[in-house]
Design a protein around this motif. Structure first.
Motif, PDB file in Angstrom:
ATOM      1  N   SER A  66       0.815  -1.224   0.000  1.00 16.73           N
ATOM      2  CA  SER A  66       0.000   0.000   0.000  1.00 16.73           C
ATOM      3  C   SER A  66       0.845   1.270   0.000  1.00 16.73           C
ATOM      4  N   LYS A  67       2.157   1.133   0.266  1.00 11.16           N
ATOM      5  CA  LYS A  67       3.040   2.307   0.331  1.00 11.16           C
ATOM      6  C   LYS A  67       3.506   2.784  -1.048  1.00 11.16           C
ATOM      7  N   PHE A  68       3.341   1.960  -2.063  1.00 11.62           N
ATOM      8  CA  PHE A  68       3.812   2.375  -3.406  1.00 11.62           C
ATOM      9  C   PHE A  68       2.824   1.935  -4.496  1.00 11.62           C
ATOM     10  N   ILE A  69       1.554   2.045  -4.192  1.00  9.88           N
ATOM     11  CA  ILE A  69       0.506   1.630  -5.120  1.00  9.88           C
ATOM     12  C   ILE A  69       0.629   2.321  -6.476  1.00  9.88           C
ATOM     13  N   ASP A  70       1.030   3.578  -6.456  1.00 12.71           N
ATOM     14  CA  ASP A  70       1.101   4.349  -7.700  1.00 12.71           C
ATOM     15  C   ASP A  70       2.305   3.976  -8.565  1.00 12.71           C
ATOM     16  N   TYR A  97     -12.047  -2.398   1.855  1.00 16.38           N
ATOM     17  CA  TYR A  97     -10.699  -2.390   1.273  1.00 16.38           C
ATOM     18  C   TYR A  97     -10.739  -1.953  -0.193  1.00 16.38           C
ATOM     19  N   LEU A  98     -11.674  -2.523  -0.954  1.00 16.40           N
ATOM     20  CA  LEU A  98     -11.780  -2.189  -2.377  1.00 16.40           C
ATOM     21  C   LEU A  98     -12.183  -0.732  -2.575  1.00 16.40           C
ATOM     22  N   THR A  99     -13.082  -0.243  -1.739  1.00 19.85           N
ATOM     23  CA  THR A  99     -13.519   1.158  -1.843  1.00 19.85           C
ATOM     24  C   THR A  99     -12.373   2.104  -1.530  1.00 19.85           C
ATOM     25  N   GLN A 100     -11.584   1.763  -0.515  1.00 17.98           N
ATOM     26  CA  GLN A 100     -10.427   2.592  -0.165  1.00 17.98           C
ATOM     27  C   GLN A 100      -9.425   2.653  -1.315  1.00 17.98           C
ATOM     28  N   THR A 104      -8.185   5.865  -3.494  1.00 19.03           N
ATOM     29  CA  THR A 104      -6.767   6.187  -3.706  1.00 19.03           C
ATOM     30  C   THR A 104      -6.496   6.432  -5.187  1.00 19.03           C
ATOM     31  N   PHE A 105      -7.062   5.576  -6.052  1.00 18.86           N
ATOM     32  CA  PHE A 105      -6.913   5.756  -7.497  1.00 18.86           C
ATOM     33  C   PHE A 105      -7.475   7.105  -7.937  1.00 18.86           C
ATOM     34  N   ASN A 123      -9.658   2.218 -15.607  1.00 21.31           N
ATOM     35  CA  ASN A 123      -9.835   0.763 -15.724  1.00 21.31           C
ATOM     36  C   ASN A 123      -9.809   0.084 -14.360  1.00 21.31           C
ATOM     37  N   GLY A 124      -8.919   0.553 -13.509  1.00 21.94           N
ATOM     38  CA  GLY A 124      -8.839  -0.010 -12.173  1.00 21.94           C
ATOM     39  C   GLY A 124     -10.124   0.229 -11.387  1.00 21.94           C
TER      40      GLY A 124
END
Length: 394
Positions: A66-70, A97-100, A104-105, A123-124
């Motif tokens: 979760s620290k480098f999702i991007d 979890y999916l909503t969070q 973030t996206f 798309n994500g």
């Protein structure tokens, strides 16, 4: 987050994880420090797909990934999160979890610089919506899930190209909806679309048990669907090997073949032995008997070298009383299995068209025999014409 903090997190996780996974944690640390995101993604994929990682997957996602999702592919991130939540019976937590992740996206896209060349996370977000719909179905909220699926269906029609993973996941969740609704026709065709949109890499996510369950469900749907009268595509699909080679379920494969070929002997033996054990088939036994009569009629027309059948011919082929033949033919015409006309006075049925279908090897052999027969007839006719016309040419 600093390199030191990441090292501390990975060291702790390594102690908690199965010792067979230690090398992967060393790779995580190395690839993260060197910013080798592609290599890190491959190592993460290896980790999340290993069954030994199940107890610690969510911890790795929460404290490390979760620290480098991007930094890595958005669809890979979702795949890793879904694997982390795979055995989670708390559906509300999974949706959270999916909503969070979706938030973030969206936040990342809001901060995105125009024309910076980086893709959006649209798309994500779509994939997350589909997976949330799957969880809603498992919770029993079919109405809300259907609304979400209908929205994606509109997008699917309006966009020419979408990642195959999205399309495949949509068909998977849509098939689950139809399964819960006991809509056999739509479940059957949607599941075939799900299988046809699988790439080899993604198909590996189906375990042998999942393959067997899907093959079983498809077979039941094929038997009970009132618009399904061609099983060739299903019978020849590789997924059917999961039941055809299984002692417990091979009868189901044989039953489909018996229906395809109009084989009453095999059909009756299986019906009498196996059907009582399967409540949903036992309650639809009369429909299955109607179905094999229709299939026997179609097979009789398909396999014979004539297009005109008497009521007696049809009665013998379908094991029905002569009085029921006319109704059977009308039923087959209304279902689009045949086209033709009925001469009630002379008790003759003239067939002009048979529904195209995928055929098996025994049916191909029948066609081959017919071709040899036609070739022989043409050769003999040619010889007769040549013999009778010799005097004219002389």
């Amino acid at each position: 987050m600093s390199t030191h903090e990441i090292d501390t997190i990975l060291s702790t996780l390594k102690l908690e994880a199965n010792s067979d996974l230690s090398n992967l944690f060393e790779d995580f640390e190395k690839f993260y420090e060197e910013k080798l995101w592609h290599q890190l993604t491959l190592s993460l994929k290896q980790f999340f797909e290993d069954d030994k990682s199940i107890p610690i997957r969510l911890r790795v996602y929460d404290t490390f990934l979760s620290k480098f999702i991007d930094k890595i592919n958005q669809l890979n991130v979702i795949e890793f999160l879904l694997l982390s939540l795979k055995n989670n019976s708390n559906y509300d937590e999974s949706i959270n979890y999916l909503t969070q992740l979706k938030d973030t996206f969206k936040l990342t896209d809001e901060k995105k610089t125009r024309n910076d060349g980086l893709p959006t996370h649209s798309n994500g977000c779509l994939l997350i919506d589909i997976e949330i719909a799957r969880i809603l179905l498992l919770q029993g909220d079919l109405v809300k899930a259907r609304d979400s699926l209908d929205e994606f269906d509109k997008i699917l029609e309006s966009i020419d190209t979408l990642p195959l993973m999205l399309v495949n996941t949509f068909y998977s969740v849509n098939a689950l909806y139809y399964k819960l609704k006991k809509d056999f026709n739509n479940f059957y065709y949607t599941s075939l679309l799900f299988l046809s949109t699988m790439d080899k890499e993604y198909e590996m996510d189906l375990t042998s048990q999942e393959n067997r369950e899907l093959a079983y469900d498809l077979s039941i749907a094929a038997l009970l669907g009132d618009k399904i009268y061609n099983f060739g595509e299903l019978l020849q699909h590789p997924i059917m090997s999961s039941i055809s080679n299984n002692v417990e379920f091979e009868w189901l494969f044989q039953l489909l073949n018996a229906l395809t070929n109009g084989n009453f002997e095999t059909f009756d033996s299986i019906i009498n032995l196996q059907i009582p054990k399967i409540p949903i088939l036992a309650s639809n036994e009369s429909f299955l008997r109607q179905k094999i009569c229709l299939m026997a009629l179609v097979e009789s027309v398909f396999s014979r070298n004539i297009r005109t059948l008497s009521f007696d011919d049809i009665s013998i082929a379908t094991h029905l009383p002569k009085d029921n033949v006319e109704h059977l033919v009308m039923r087959s015409i209304s279902l689009g299995l045949l086209k033709g006309s009925i001469d009630q006075v002379n008790e003759i049925v003239s067939i002009t068209w048979v529904q195209p279908r995928i055929i098996n090897f025994s049916q191909i052999e029948k066609m081959n025999d017919r071709l040899y027969e036609w070739n022989d007839q043409v050769s003999r006719l040619g010889e007769k014409l040549e013999e009778r016309g010799r005097s004219i040419w002389v």
